[in-house]
Design a protein around this motif. Structure first.
Motif: not given
Length: 242
Positions: A33-56
């Motif tokens: 269920x975390x794969x959608x967020x993981x799939x959106x991660x790149x090094x350029x958006x890492x800081x913002x997107x990884x926060x959303x993953x860690x929230x889960x």
């Protein structure tokens, strides 16, 4: 079924967090269920997107409040336990000068703990004896700095440093203060962050060259593949938990 969470021994030892709010930090393994967020991660958006993953997947703390050292530790912990404990990289041997692939064993990376005596806000003494109080960089600071650079169109390390000054001045006033400091004093403030580095040591990793069998040392590049290896890498190496 109740999800299992694993208590983390963070490099900060929770010393820098509000003790009334952060008593323990735990994480669950990554799931489908975390794969959608993981799939959106790149090094350029890492800081913002990884926060959303860690929230889960994280309990006990707002991931925006994590120090950068703690976040790196969590990211590598997840990589080791959810994907592979082996991270293959290509290096040039300093002995035989040949390019060769080595396997970084993530479980052998050195964990760097924050000094037991560290307190926050931390007093830093300038050349004239005056004291400036500072704190460690947080994930939220990195996000704020990225937004600032995006809007301004250029880097400004004084702005990033200003985010860690602990007083009631506005961010603009803090930047102006730093711009008027002597180079010696400015470097004293910068040294606060390098002197209190914690997390995982990616600067040095000792290995034996597969070609000449001599000992070598290499930094471990922080690339996307370190945190999220591809399917072929996962299939090639057995997963080991820490």
């Amino acid at each position: 079924m109740e999800e299992k969470y694993h208590v983390l021994s963070l490099p900060s030892k929770l010393k820098v967090y509000d003790k009334t709010k952060v008593k323990e930090v735990s994480v669950r393994y990554l799931k489908g269920k975390d794969e959608k967020l993981i799939g959106e991660l790149t090094l350029s958006n890492f800081d913002k997107k990884y926060v959303l993953l860690l929230e889960q997947i994280l309990k006990g703390i707002d991931p925006r409040e994590l120090t950068l050292g703690d976040r790196t530790y969590i990211a590598i912990w997840l990589s080791m336990n959810c994907y592979s404990s082996i991270y293959p990289i290509t290096v040039t041997c300093e002995n035989c000068f040949k390019r060769t692939e080595i396997e970084i064993e993530l479980k052998k990376l050195e964990k760097i703990d924050l000094d037991e005596k560290f307190v926050e806000p931390h007093p830093v003494t300038l050349m004239d004896g005056s004291i400036i109080y500072m704190r460690l960089l947080r994930v939220k600071d990195n996000i704020a700095y990225i937004d600032y650079v995006t809007n301004k169109g250029q880097e400004d390390q004084n702005y990033k440093l200003a985010l860690t000054l602990c007083d009631d001045r506005s961010i603009i006033e803090k930047v102006q203060f730093l711009e008027n400091l002597s180079v010696k004093d400015l470097n004293i403030l910068k040294a606060f962050h390098s002197d209190n580095m914690h997390g995982v040591n990616l600067e040095h990793y000792e290995f034996i060259c597969p070609k000449c069998k001599e000992a070598g040392d290499t930094p471990v590049p922080f690339r996307f593949e370190l945190l999220f290896p591809d399917a072929s890498t996962i299939a090639k190496f057995a997963r080991n938990s820490i």
